[in-house]
Design a protein around this motif. Structure first.
Motif: not given
Length: 184
Positions: A96-114
């Motif tokens: 479960r943790y391994k499936s959640e981690a990439p989503g958090f990274a993608a959201q962080a990158k999207a916020s940084s791009a914004l």
């Protein structure tokens, strides 16, 4: 002995042009400051979201490591069928943790791009503010010394200021690199 001082300008047309210039630039600058303030708030929110998401990502990666170590310790020390449910629970948590981690990274990158995208428009409004402030100052001096060439200089600075402000309002990607690098 009475001294009469005349405060009347020689060139009323010049003074009217200066007054109109100051009003137009001041109103535009006021509206730009409101938009820039909203952009700064959005930038702060995007930065905060990015930090939160990276924290979630790091926490999830830490949970993975702790759960893997706990699973390894249990597997090394446990005997028999009693450890099987706990080992299965650890495996499920790790998955479960391994499936959640990439989503958090993608959201962080999207916020940084914004944040980066908004920063371009913030820089545009900052350049607009600086140029229009300079234009208003030049127009004030032009009124004092009754100089047409100073008014022309004010119009040049004001024109560039209006251009950068319009770029900010329209969402155009034109970036004032020279000013940003010099002042940044």
């Amino acid at each position: 002995m009475e001294l009469e001082v005349s405060a009347e300008a020689k060139d009323k047309r010049l003074n009217r042009s200066i007054a109109i210039t100051v009003v137009v630039l001041s109103v535009f600058m006021g509206l730009s400051n409101i938009k820039d303030g909203n952009i700064v708030q959005a930038m702060q929110q995007a930065q905060s979201d990015s930090v939160d998401q990276w924290n979630e990502y790091q926490a999830t990666r830490t949970k993975i490591r702790i759960t893997e170590v706990a699973r390894t310790q249990l597997a090394a020390t446990a005997t028999g069928e009693a450890a099987a449910p706990a080992l299965a629970g650890f495996a499920a948590d790790i998955a479960r943790y391994k499936s959640e981690a990439p989503g958090f990274a993608a959201q962080a990158k999207a916020s940084s791009a914004l944040y980066d995208a908004l920063n371009i428009h913030d820089d545009q409004f900052d350049a607009s503010d600086a140029l229009i402030s300079t234009a208003v100052s030049l127009a004030a001096v032009a009124a004092l010394v009754e100089s047409g060439w100073l008014l022309a200089a004010a119009w040049a600075f004001g024109g560039f200021g209006l251009f950068f402000g319009i770029c900010g309002f329209a969402g155009w990607g034109f970036h004032p690199d020279v000013l940003s690098n010099f002042l940044g």
